[in-house]
Enzyme design. Structure first.
Site, PDB file in Angstrom:
ATOM      1  N   LYS A 115       8.979  34.575  80.222  1.00  0.00           N
ATOM      2  CA  LYS A 115       9.362  35.779  79.456  1.00  0.00           C
ATOM      3  C   LYS A 115      10.670  35.545  78.708  1.00  0.00           C
ATOM      4  CE  LYS A 115       6.298  39.092  81.043  1.00  0.00           C
ATOM      5  NZ  LYS A 115       5.850  40.433  81.207  1.00  0.00           N
ATOM      6  N   LYS A 197      -3.313  33.392  78.808  1.00  0.00           N
ATOM      7  CA  LYS A 197      -4.029  34.558  79.342  1.00  0.00           C
ATOM      8  C   LYS A 197      -4.019  35.707  78.335  1.00  0.00           C
ATOM      9  CE  LYS A 197      -0.847  37.410  81.982  1.00  0.00           C
ATOM     10  NZ  LYS A 197      -0.824  38.532  82.857  1.00  0.00           N
ATOM     11  N   LYS A 200      -1.559  42.305  77.134  1.00  0.00           N
ATOM     12  CA  LYS A 200      -1.522  43.507  76.303  1.00  0.00           C
ATOM     13  C   LYS A 200      -0.407  43.464  75.255  1.00  0.00           C
ATOM     14  CE  LYS A 200      -0.568  46.099  80.346  1.00  0.00           C
ATOM     15  NZ  LYS A 200       0.445  45.331  81.055  1.00  0.00           N
TER      16      LYS A 200
HETATM   17  N1  AQP Z   1      -5.767  38.153  81.332  1.00  0.00           N
HETATM   18  C1  AQP Z   1      -5.821  38.665  82.561  1.00  0.00           C
HETATM   19  N2  AQP Z   1      -6.844  38.309  83.371  1.00  0.00           N
HETATM   20  C2  AQP Z   1      -6.919  38.837  84.616  1.00  0.00           C
HETATM   21  N3  AQP Z   1      -6.034  39.706  85.130  1.00  0.00           N
HETATM   22  C3  AQP Z   1      -5.003  40.087  84.350  1.00  0.00           C
HETATM   23  N4  AQP Z   1      -3.962  40.914  84.545  1.00  0.00           N
HETATM   24  C4  AQP Z   1      -3.201  40.948  83.433  1.00  0.00           C
HETATM   25  N5  AQP Z   1      -3.730  40.144  82.489  1.00  0.00           N
HETATM   26  C5  AQP Z   1      -4.840  39.576  83.030  1.00  0.00           C
HETATM   27  C6  AQP Z   1      -3.741  41.662  85.779  1.00  0.00           C
HETATM   28  O1  AQP Z   1      -3.479  42.992  85.385  1.00  0.00           O
HETATM   29  C7  AQP Z   1      -2.522  43.573  86.255  1.00  0.00           C
HETATM   30  C8  AQP Z   1      -1.465  44.238  85.410  1.00  0.00           C
HETATM   31  O2  AQP Z   1      -0.441  43.441  85.122  1.00  0.00           O
HETATM   32  P1  AQP Z   1       0.897  44.018  84.466  1.00  0.00           P
HETATM   33  O3  AQP Z   1       0.629  45.086  83.493  1.00  0.00           O
HETATM   34  O4  AQP Z   1       1.856  44.386  85.535  1.00  0.00           O
HETATM   35  O5  AQP Z   1       1.504  42.797  83.742  1.00  0.00           O
HETATM   36  P2  AQP Z   1       0.926  41.470  83.257  1.00  0.00           P
HETATM   37  O6  AQP Z   1       0.211  40.712  84.318  1.00  0.00           O
HETATM   38  O7  AQP Z   1       2.088  40.768  82.605  1.00  0.00           O
HETATM   39  O8  AQP Z   1      -0.150  41.971  82.205  1.00  0.00           O
HETATM   40  P3  AQP Z   1      -0.147  41.726  80.676  1.00  0.00           P
HETATM   41  O9  AQP Z   1      -1.318  42.449  80.118  1.00  0.00           O
HETATM   42  O10 AQP Z   1      -0.052  40.270  80.373  1.00  0.00           O
HETATM   43  O11 AQP Z   1       1.162  42.484  80.234  1.00  0.00           O
HETATM   44  P4  AQP Z   1       2.354  41.988  79.336  1.00  0.00           P
HETATM   45  O12 AQP Z   1       1.723  41.576  78.045  1.00  0.00           O
HETATM   46  O13 AQP Z   1       3.227  43.197  79.180  1.00  0.00           O
HETATM   47  O14 AQP Z   1       3.048  40.888  80.057  1.00  0.00           O
HETATM   48  C9  AQP Z   1      -2.065  42.480  87.200  1.00  0.00           C
HETATM   49  O15 AQP Z   1      -2.778  42.638  88.421  1.00  0.00           O
HETATM   50  C10 AQP Z   1      -2.486  41.201  86.516  1.00  0.00           C
HETATM   51  O16 AQP Z   1      -2.768  40.153  87.433  1.00  0.00           O
END
Ligand code: AQP
Length: 334
Positions: A115, A197, A200
């Site tokens: 990050k 991955k 969002k």
């Molecule tokens: N691509 C993915 N495949 C499977 N699981 C996923 N998760 C996120 N992306 C994938 C799971 O979703 C949950 C929410 O995670 P979060 O919102 O706390 O943060 P994150 O993992 O950082 O999700 P993002 O979408 O990638 O958010 P940003 O872009 O803000 O960093 C978790 O259980 C994660 O494993």
């Protein structure tokens, strides 16, 4: 909610509209967890602040996240779904645990490194201490299990280390949480770069399927998805693009990789991508309909938030008071 079940804790950040990755990797699997566990799910708005958020949009994202949890099938009467920022104990325990966490431990966190490189203009202290706040989230509810993706394993390990350190000093205050690996969870990769991955906060809109994308958009994005050389629909390491689409199709239809290979034997990528797009659109249609209804009925969601915030605050408050007492902070005079 029954009190004798084991406790499960999870949540998502309100950093944008949820993606198909969040849904297939986490949310879809949470829906039935309450049968086995007492479940707490947070709208992790305090965590979201580690990346700069536009206030009006942020407020909307948090509300949409709550409604999407419910629309996906999480029942707010059977699960405690609440806002992290509405329960002050998260920030309070986070501070205490900061004082029980070593810089050396935080320096090893790979998510911080990732990050920090993505947000080089805003490497704030919150980004650095994020795992400590996450430890507070989990430990406040005395969670036994935490569903984690591969990317979050390190954070659960540091949570356990902090909890054990604290318990060694002050007695059995915290339950030591275990990782819960779901049988159905899959890591969904970006449609534009299958080595990354799906996230969002990805700026490339073609890389992600958002849960609120309409049918045409979903099908168009799948048609554009990056695939590999060759034309065979086969699950293998040297075909990350097609393998990702196969995982998605498998999660949505319940078919195995072998079944999918047979179904598309002799057919090209174009036909396969269209089938994936249609299957995903079909899966999301009822969720989107329910979401629209929920967003129109403001009072229902407001009531769910209020009731569950209070329940979360009650459970978290109990742990926090115990912690304060153990470390010698003077009790509130009531
Ligand atoms: N691509 C993915 N495949 C499977 N699981 C996923 N998760 C996120 N992306 C994938 C799971 O979703 C949950 C929410 O995670 P979060 O919102 O706390 O943060 P994150 O993992 O950082 O999700 P993002 O979408 O990638 O958010 P940003 O872009 O803000 O960093 C978790 O259980 C994660 O494993």
């Amino acid at each position: 909610m029954e009190e004798n079940k084991k406790v499960l804790y999870s949540g998502m950040q309100a950093t944008g509209t949820l993606t198909l990755g969040n849904y297939l990797g986490a949310l879809k699997n949470w829906v039935k967890m309450h049968e086995e566990f007492t479940c707490f799910y947070g709208v992790m708005d305090l965590h979201s602040l580690t990346v700069r958020q536009e206030p009006a949009q942020f407020r909307k994202n948090a509300r949409a996240l709550y409604a999407l949890y419910v629309a996906a099938g999480l029942d707010p009467e059977k699960n405690c779904i609440y806002y992290q920022s509405h329960v002050a104990a998260h920030a309070q325990l986070g501070w205490v645990l900061d004082c029980f966490t070593y810089m050396g431990e935080l320096n090893r966190m790979t998510q911080f490194k990732d990050k920090a490189s993505k947000h080089a203009d805003n490497i704030n202290a919150g980004l650095y201490t994020y795992p400590v706040l996450m430890a507070a989230d989990i430990l406040l509810y005395q969670a036994n299990v935490v569903p984690v993706g591969v990317d979050q394993k390190q954070h659960l390990e540091i949570t356990r280390d902090i909890a054990e350190r604290f318990n060694n000093l002050y007695g059995e205050v915290f339950t030591i949480p275990e990782a819960y690996i779901s049988e159905n969870g899959a890591k969904i990769m970006s449609l534009a770069d299958p080595t990354k991955k799906m996230s969002k906060s990805d700026e490339n809109k073609n890389a992600t399927i958002l849960l609120l994308d309409d049918r045409d958009t979903i099908i168009r994005k799948f048609k554009r998805a990056v695939t590999d050389s060759g034309s065979e629909v086969r699950f293998s390491e040297d075909k990350p693009g097609i393998s990702n689409l196969m995982s998605i199709y498998g999660c949505v239809t319940g078919k195995t990789m072998e079944e999918i290979e047979r179904e598309f034997d002799g057919k090209g990528y174009g036909e396969f991508k269209l089938a994936v797009g249609e299957a995903v659109a079909d899966e999301l249609t009822p969720l989107q309909k329910r979401y629209d209804e929920l967003m129109k009925d403001k009072s229902y969601i407001d009531q769910c938030i209020k009731t569950n915030d209070e329940r979360a605050a009650y459970v978290a408050g109990k742990t926090l008071r115990k912690v304060h007492k153990k470390i010698g902070l003077t009790e509130l005079i009531r």
